[in-house]
Design a protein around this motif. Structure first.
Motif, mmCIF file in Angstrom:
data_model
loop_
_atom_site.group_PDB
_atom_site.id
_atom_site.type_symbol
_atom_site.label_atom_id
_atom_site.label_comp_id
_atom_site.label_asym_id
_atom_site.label_seq_id
_atom_site.Cartn_x
_atom_site.Cartn_y
_atom_site.Cartn_z
ATOM 1 N N SER A 73 119.551 9.568 14.057
ATOM 2 C CA SER A 73 119.585 8.290 13.356
ATOM 3 C C SER A 73 120.207 8.442 11.976
ATOM 4 O O SER A 73 120.919 7.554 11.508
ATOM 5 C CB SER A 73 118.179 7.721 13.214
ATOM 6 N N GLN A 115 117.512 2.010 15.402
ATOM 7 C CA GLN A 115 116.407 2.431 16.263
ATOM 8 C C GLN A 115 115.233 1.461 16.221
ATOM 9 O O GLN A 115 114.724 1.043 17.247
ATOM 10 C CB GLN A 115 115.962 3.832 15.858
ATOM 11 N N ASP A 194 121.162 2.972 19.061
ATOM 12 C CA ASP A 194 120.182 4.028 18.775
ATOM 13 C C ASP A 194 118.898 3.736 19.540
ATOM 14 O O ASP A 194 118.136 2.851 19.188
ATOM 15 C CB ASP A 194 119.926 4.105 17.266
ATOM 16 N N GLU A 195 118.675 4.461 20.598
ATOM 17 C CA GLU A 195 117.525 4.279 21.495
ATOM 18 C C GLU A 195 117.337 2.821 21.917
ATOM 19 O O GLU A 195 116.284 2.236 21.705
ATOM 20 C CB GLU A 195 116.246 4.821 20.852
#
Ligand code: ATP
Ligand code: MG
Lengths: 547, 339
Positions: A73, A115, A194-195
């Motif tokens: 991240s 994220q 991000d995720e």
């Protein structure tokens, strides 16, 4: 390409990364759209990234891999202008850039889903998707056109929600999809996720992948971060691995096996999972003739859960499987008193109880780790130790502080048991990586040594190594007598851990069985197999489902 | 499989009657509706109790007597929606009356005097906004400093009250705008209503306005979404400063004098009006119309007391205090029910 040298591989015993990587197999070699070189960032003297490189080519899905706290991240935020880099260069489309704000990177064609879902829950879904680029008419925002455009993008992601509804009324998974919708709505040259799949079900993931493939074929470079290795292997073309803030290497996915990848990420082999599988399968020592730790009869709440019965016995792990919106989270919240039930009875050790607030449940030694860690769990400005001790302190009462020595012992025990990094109890929670925050939350509830632990998505965003550790921990606790209700979107995980399985669908329990040799496909069949429900059974549109 | 993942919609539509019966106002409007109900019932109660209370004249007078407070509350709404606060506005009103009175006394053209007033207020607001955003100073502290500064500047201009004798100001103050039905109102009331309309448009139909709400919802999210957080945050204080100076002009038309002790504590009236109007002090939720209604509620309470004659004026303060508390509690209950 003259600048293909990546920094030397680090970490003992790791083979040097494959250097001469063709951009994307089967595609003509093109110049990278993004080339990051020698990136270093330190927070207060502690390096988070050290000489890291990343190359993204048009028309590829590039997985960024690494354990919790590896720096994924941070690398993304360095690229998008959230953090300034201490050293290194960022070249976008052949031009050296140093973005000073997320707005600047957005203007350069980099579209990002961070994220933690970063949206405004007080605004509507459509506004969250289009804020900053709303269609206008007569100098003002054209709300109807905005809603129409939002609807079109939501349709692409297969999300059937009202664009004019307020975002905060939707469950976290829907919010995550809205964040993705916001990012894919623009024609970006680089899309960073991000995720994005951390709280999605297989179905939504499949749809997201379809959209990602379309964008990739149109030439977008996509960065994909996930701790689900299957997903990574399904969607990505190339991958970059980080470990402890350093570059381990860059590989073609087609030429890498899962085992190799795990080894690259962890720097060691992973054995625990298979062992655990065997243990759980062999031991079903639960005594189901005794009084259950918790028994509910006809527990329900209008619009969120139909009357449900459930018993949980000492030393038993009850897994709850079901899709997003099936009522799995509602069940957990009702069990714990986070929402108040309209109907039904709750018995704890055979004594009838009413939970009007979580406090009552905590007093009866129940614990609940919520799926929504940002809104309901983490207190960002407190230290790791304070976050951990919060629930325990609350159940003792605020007038009886925990002695310093005991505090320290407890905290360091769990920091070690869950491998929280940095292993510093005084670190501010805000500065921990997403996965490590999740571990702290889990520790908070484990510390209270509850008799019944309700875990809603406890391994969300947690890396493969730590996930195995956590599953191991839960299994150990159950063996020592704790009753556990385990909810997860990841069916494999539910099946691996649970002694008994509850399947939810359409806001009610549709099946309950002992978990011996139940397979993932069995469960999927249960969830999807029956004919479509009639209209009366469906929730009304106003009552937005929770995960 | 997909059925369970999304909310079904558009399946066999309910009949109009079912829809009507099941209708409830979107929750973000609930506080404003509550304020409207309070206003109407207060007004109705006055009508029942006192003869000549519930008349269009009294209603119009509410607007005329509170025009400056309406404008002030509008500016305050912008600031509070971002989660901030502006304590300087009362002092800026006083400063504006002083600047207007002094410049007119010195023989400036009225247009020039007005421009000087508006410019001063806006620049003061802008400066506070810059300090708040770029030095990351609490709005409470920065605007508290602004409050003392503006009040101090008043004394610098003059300690005594300065009468306004300018003819243009006189004629505007005395002017009345005919309305259909034989009623009339003043230009100041129209300026106040105009401000409300423009503000509502800006807040709901411009990117700036939506960014104001986004910042109130979550500033860090707004930043990561790539919104123009800096300029918006500074902007709301500039707007509040502008509104305060505009309110100061309306106030000088109302009093026809400039005085450094004008409008002491008026910032608190404005904040009270905004809160009674249903805007959350934590930001992100609220409507300008609510603030207008909030001012009208405050005005009605005052009218109540002046109609009664036997009640002491302290009852105004007591009622406002009780109402304020009530509203904050009600808001809390409403927002707590929402996920
Ligand atoms: N703002 C910050 N201040 C101090 N330290 C930070 C900050 N942001 C990140 N870190 C540290 O940098 C390291 C990398 O964090 P990062 O969030 O990039 O990890 P990650 O690879 O994304 O992990 P995860 O898989 O858990 O999301 C962590 O050790 C974290 O504690
Ligand atoms: Mg991360």
């Amino acid at each position: 390409m003259s600048q293909t040298q990546t920094p030397a591989a680090v970490g003992s015993g790791t083979p040097a990364p494959a250097r001469e990587v063709a951009p994307v197999a089967g595609r003509p070699a093109a110049a990278p759209v993004v080339e990051m070189q020698g990136i270093s960032i330190a927070f207060g003297g502690v390096p988070a990234l050290d000489d890291v490189a990343l190359r993204l080519y048009p028309g590829e899905v590039h997985a960024l891999m690494g354990e919790n706290g590896a720096g994924k991240s941070t690398l993304i935020k360095a690229l998008t202008g959230v953090y300034a880099v201490d050293a290194g260069t960022i070249v976008v489309d052949g031009r050296e850039e140093s973005f000073t704000s997320p707005a600047a990177s957005q203007a350069a064609g980099i579209s990002t889903v961070y994220q933690e879902v970063n949206l405004c829950t007080n605004l509507t879904v459509a506004e969250n998707m289009l804020l900053g680029r709303e269609p206008r008419r007569f100098g003002g925002i054209h709300t109807r056109a905005m809603n129409r455009r939002a609807r079109a993008t939501l349709d692409r992601l297969g999300l059937d929600i009202d664009p004019a509804s307020v975002l905060g009324r939707h469950p976290i998974a829907v919010q995550q999809l809205v964040a993705i919708a916001r990012a894919v709505d623009v024609e970006a040259r680089v899309l960073i996720l991000d995720e994005p799949t951390s709280s999605l079900d297989a179905d939504e993931v499949a749809r997201l992948f379809t959209v990602m493939r379309t964008l990739r074929d149109q030439g977008t470079a996509i960065v994909f971060v996930s701790h689900f290795l299957d997903q990574v292997f399904e969607i990505s073309d190339r991958l970059t691995v980080l470990r402890n803030g350093r570059l381990v290497g860059e590989r073609m996915v087609a030429e890498t096996s899962q085992l190799e990848l795990v080894k690259l990420m962890l720097g060691r082999e992973l054995a625990t999972l298979e062992e655990l599988d065997r243990e759980v399968a062999e031991t079903d020592l639960v005594d189901r003739t005794a009084t259950p730790v918790l028994q509910v009869l006809g527990l329900g709440r209008k619009g969120s859960l139909q009357a449900t019965d459930l018993s949980v016995y000492e030393g038993e792990v009850v897994g709850v499987a079901g899709l997003l919106g099936s009522g799995r989270t509602e069940l957990a919240r009702l069990l714990f008193g986070a929402d108040t039930a309209d109907t039904g009875e709750i018995e704890v050790h055979g004594t009838s109880r009413r939970f009007r607030s979580p406090r009552h449940a905590i007093d009866r030694r129940l614990a609940f780790s919520s799926e929504n860690r940002r809104a309901e769990g983490v207190i960002e400005d407190l230290s790791v130790a304070d976050n951990m001790l919060l629930a325990m302190q609350a159940s003792r009462g605020w007038l009886r502080p925990i002695p310093a020595a005991q505090r320290q012992a407890l905290v360091s025990k769990y920091v070690e048991a869950l491998d929280i990094r940095p292993a510093n109890p005084d670190a501010t929670m805000r500065n921990l990586s997403g996965g490590n925050q999740q571990k702290v939350l889990l520790a908070r509830w484990l510390l209270t040594e509850p008799e019944l632990l309700v875990l809603d998505e406890p391994t969300r965003g947690i890396d493969v190594g730590a996930k195995a550790q956590i599953q191991q921990l839960v299994a150990d606790l159950a063996r020592r007598g704790m009753a556990v209700v385990f909810i997860s979107a990841e069916l494999e995980e539910v099946l691996r851990l649970s002694d008994r399985l509850v399947v939810m669908r359409e806001r009610r329990k549709i099946d309950e069985r002992l978990n011996d040799d139940v397979s993932v496909s069995d469960v999927l069949e249960l969830i999807a197999g029956q004919e479509r429900p009639t209209d009366q059974e469906r929730p009304t549109p106003q009552e937005a489902p929770r995960g | 499989m997909s059925a369970a993942t999304t909310t079904p919609s558009g399946t066999t539509g309910p009949t109009t009657w079912e829809r009507l019966r099941g209708w409830s106002p979107p929750s973000q409007y609930l506080p404003v509706i509550a304020t409207a109900v309070v206003f109407v019932s207060l007004f109705g109660a006055g009508g029942v109790r006192y003869e000549g209370f519930a008349t269009p004249e009294v209603a119009l007078n509410l607007l005329v007597d509170n025009a400056f407070l309406i404008v002030l509350a509008v500016g305050m709404t912008f600031v509070i929606l971002t989660g901030g606060i502006d304590l300087s506005v009362g002092s800026v009103v006083a400063l504006s009356t002083m600047i207007a009175a002094r410049t007119l006394e010195a023989g400036w053209a009225p247009g020039l005097a007005v421009a000087a007033v508006l410019l001063t207020g806006t620049v003061l607001g802008l400066l506070m906004g810059l300090v708040i955003h770029y030095f990351d100073i609490q709005p409470f502290i920065a605007t508290l400093a602004g409050m003392f500064l503006a009040r101090g500047l008043c004394y610098l201009i003059g300690v005594e009250s300065i009468p306004i004798r300018d003819e243009t100001f006189f004629s505007v103050a005395a002017a009345s705008v005919p309305l259909p039905g034989g009623y009339s109102t003043t230009p100041t009331a129209l300026v106040a209503l105009g401000t409300v309309v423009v503000a509502a448009w800006v807040l709901h139909r411009t990117r700036f306005g939506r960014t104001v709400y986004a910042i109130g919802g979550s500033q860090s999210s707004a930043l990561l979404m790539g919104l123009r957080v800096a300029s918006t945050k500074v902007g709301v204080y500039a707007i509040s400063g502008f509104c305060a100076s505009l309110a100061g002009l309306l106030f000088s038309l109302y009093m026809l004098s400039g005085y450094s002790l004008h409008a002491v504590g008026m910032e608190l009236d404005a904040i009270a009006a905004v809160v009674i109007g249903g805007t959350l002090l934590t930001g992100g939720r609220g409507l300008v119309v609510g603030s207008l209604l909030g001012v009208l509620v405050l005005g009605t309470i005052q009218t109540f007391i002046s109609f009664d004659g036997t009640l002491s004026s302290w009852w105004t303060k007591i009622t406002i205090g009780v109402l304020l508390l009530l509203f904050v509690v009600v808001q809390r209950l409403i927002t707590r029910r929402q996920p």
